[in-house]
Motif scaffolding. Sequence first.
Motif, PDB file in Angstrom:
ATOM      1  N   ARG A  58      73.053  51.154  37.853  1.00  7.96           N
ATOM      2  CA  ARG A  58      73.398  49.876  37.496  1.00  7.96           C
ATOM      3  C   ARG A  58      73.947  48.981  38.379  1.00  7.96           C
ATOM      4  O   ARG A  58      74.778  49.923  39.147  1.00  7.96           O
ATOM      5  N   GLU A  59      73.656  47.816  38.930  1.00 11.54           N
ATOM      6  CA  GLU A  59      74.202  46.792  39.830  1.00 11.54           C
ATOM      7  C   GLU A  59      74.388  45.580  39.377  1.00 11.54           C
ATOM      8  O   GLU A  59      73.565  45.137  38.500  1.00 11.54           O
ATOM      9  N   GLU A  60      75.584  44.743  39.773  1.00  9.67           N
ATOM     10  CA  GLU A  60      75.803  43.540  39.207  1.00  9.67           C
ATOM     11  C   GLU A  60      74.585  42.667  39.839  1.00  9.67           C
ATOM     12  O   GLU A  60      74.128  42.874  40.818  1.00  9.67           O
ATOM     13  N   PHE A  61      74.074  41.851  39.007  1.00  8.18           N
ATOM     14  CA  PHE A  61      73.113  40.753  39.198  1.00  8.18           C
ATOM     15  C   PHE A  61      73.287  40.089  40.606  1.00  8.18           C
ATOM     16  O   PHE A  61      74.811  39.847  40.666  1.00  8.18           O
ATOM     17  N   ASN A  62      72.566  39.993  41.559  1.00 10.94           N
ATOM     18  CA  ASN A  62      73.043  39.595  42.769  1.00 10.94           C
ATOM     19  C   ASN A  62      72.014  38.523  43.450  1.00 10.94           C
ATOM     20  O   ASN A  62      70.855  38.816  43.652  1.00 10.94           O
ATOM     21  N   ARG A  63      72.328  37.170  43.093  1.00 16.57           N
ATOM     22  CA  ARG A  63      71.823  36.046  43.212  1.00 16.57           C
ATOM     23  C   ARG A  63      71.121  36.116  45.062  1.00 16.57           C
ATOM     24  O   ARG A  63      69.998  35.754  45.185  1.00 16.57           O
ATOM     25  N   ASP A  64      72.115  36.364  45.575  1.00 16.58           N
ATOM     26  CA  ASP A  64      71.619  36.397  47.178  1.00 16.58           C
ATOM     27  C   ASP A  64      70.460  37.421  47.470  1.00 16.58           C
ATOM     28  O   ASP A  64      69.850  37.419  48.407  1.00 16.58           O
ATOM     29  N   LYS A  65      70.473  38.601  46.924  1.00 18.08           N
ATOM     30  CA  LYS A  65      69.731  39.412  46.884  1.00 18.08           C
ATOM     31  C   LYS A  65      68.157  39.024  46.705  1.00 18.08           C
ATOM     32  O   LYS A  65      67.199  39.080  47.527  1.00 18.08           O
ATOM     33  N   ILE A  66      68.112  38.443  45.376  1.00  9.30           N
ATOM     34  CA  ILE A  66      66.751  37.702  45.316  1.00  9.30           C
ATOM     35  C   ILE A  66      66.500  36.446  46.293  1.00  9.30           C
ATOM     36  O   ILE A  66      65.264  36.494  46.422  1.00  9.30           O
ATOM     37  N   LEU A  67      67.584  35.704  46.454  1.00 14.20           N
ATOM     38  CA  LEU A  67      67.258  34.744  47.470  1.00 14.20           C
ATOM     39  C   LEU A  67      66.788  35.311  48.879  1.00 14.20           C
ATOM     40  O   LEU A  67      65.756  34.826  49.422  1.00 14.20           O
ATOM     41  N   VAL A  88      65.305  30.483  42.501  1.00 14.75           N
ATOM     42  CA  VAL A  88      66.517  31.369  42.301  1.00 14.75           C
ATOM     43  C   VAL A  88      67.280  30.738  41.193  1.00 14.75           C
ATOM     44  O   VAL A  88      67.733  31.604  40.265  1.00 14.75           O
ATOM     45  N   ASP A  89      67.452  29.565  41.241  1.00 11.96           N
ATOM     46  CA  ASP A  89      68.355  28.945  40.037  1.00 11.96           C
ATOM     47  C   ASP A  89      67.438  29.189  38.653  1.00 11.96           C
ATOM     48  O   ASP A  89      68.360  29.495  37.986  1.00 11.96           O
ATOM     49  N   SER A  90      66.283  28.977  38.557  1.00 11.61           N
ATOM     50  CA  SER A  90      65.190  29.327  37.500  1.00 11.61           C
ATOM     51  C   SER A  90      65.739  30.880  36.777  1.00 11.61           C
ATOM     52  O   SER A  90      65.844  31.052  35.821  1.00 11.61           O
ATOM     53  N   VAL A  91      65.665  31.615  37.791  1.00 11.21           N
ATOM     54  CA  VAL A  91      65.856  33.307  37.618  1.00 11.21           C
ATOM     55  C   VAL A  91      67.092  33.280  36.951  1.00 11.21           C
ATOM     56  O   VAL A  91      67.261  33.931  36.044  1.00 11.21           O
ATOM     57  N   GLU A  92      68.029  33.018  37.799  1.00  8.21           N
ATOM     58  CA  GLU A  92      69.557  33.215  37.456  1.00  8.21           C
ATOM     59  C   GLU A  92      69.727  32.516  36.015  1.00  8.21           C
ATOM     60  O   GLU A  92      70.316  32.902  35.167  1.00  8.21           O
ATOM     61  N   ARG A  93      69.269  31.368  35.769  1.00 11.54           N
ATOM     62  CA  ARG A  93      69.630  30.516  34.446  1.00 11.54           C
ATOM     63  C   ARG A  93      68.769  31.126  33.408  1.00 11.54           C
ATOM     64  O   ARG A  93      69.414  31.437  32.257  1.00 11.54           O
ATOM     65  N   ASP A  94      67.726  31.712  33.589  1.00 15.04           N
ATOM     66  CA  ASP A  94      66.884  32.308  32.420  1.00 15.04           C
ATOM     67  C   ASP A  94      67.897  33.595  32.042  1.00 15.04           C
ATOM     68  O   ASP A  94      67.921  33.930  30.916  1.00 15.04           O
ATOM     69  N   PHE A  95      68.253  34.463  32.950  1.00 15.02           N
ATOM     70  CA  PHE A  95      69.171  35.594  32.495  1.00 15.02           C
ATOM     71  C   PHE A  95      70.535  35.297  32.118  1.00 15.02           C
ATOM     72  O   PHE A  95      71.028  35.764  31.188  1.00 15.02           O
ATOM     73  N   ARG A  96      71.148  34.265  32.448  1.00  9.43           N
ATOM     74  CA  ARG A  96      72.399  33.743  32.107  1.00  9.43           C
ATOM     75  C   ARG A  96      72.205  33.280  30.713  1.00  9.43           C
ATOM     76  O   ARG A  96      73.191  33.617  29.775  1.00  9.43           O
ATOM     77  N   ASP A  97      71.427  32.511  30.299  1.00  4.56           N
ATOM     78  CA  ASP A  97      71.085  31.891  29.111  1.00  4.56           C
ATOM     79  C   ASP A  97      70.788  32.992  28.040  1.00  4.56           C
ATOM     80  O   ASP A  97      70.848  32.738  26.778  1.00  4.56           O
TER      81      ASP A  97
END
Length: 165
Positions: A58-67, A88-97
């Motif tokens: 397990r590792e923390e969601f990393n926006r920069d890695k996806i970017l 990237v925003d869409s991916v992050e938003r979907d998972f946060r939401d």
Amino acid sequence: MKCPYCGQLNNRVVDSRLSRSEFAVRRRRECLDCMRRFTTYEKVEDLPVMVVKKDGRREEFNRDKILSGIKKACEKRAISVDQIEEVVDSVERDFRDANEKEISSTVVGNKVMELLHRLDDVAYVRFASVYREFKDVDDFIEELKSLIPRKILEDKKPDGCSDDG
């Protein structure tokens, strides 16, 4: 906020607005000592979403890695930085939401591929080749077959060839 140029704390906010992603507030500040301007971003501190890797780590969601992965897939394509940021925003938003504490890396990868598929076929195939660990040309061909409409494939057959054998 400490000035990045002179290190002093004496500054004022000149402008505030929502960032493009709407996840943060963008603030333009002016240092009252050196008079230079700089930008800061303020965002709500979320509880981390953990990504469960294929091997169970397990590792923390990393926006920069996806970017980073998306930027590599989009190199030398007519895709703007804003379009990449939107993905990237869409991916992050979907998972946060979704308010999930953990999410599978497979779900993350599939979401990125879905969005890249809509954006650019070449970027999609590039990303898929790394994400799905293509081993040889046959893997690329199979993926490309899913992108090319059957009609185009049939039109490209040499004269005299048919599906009848």
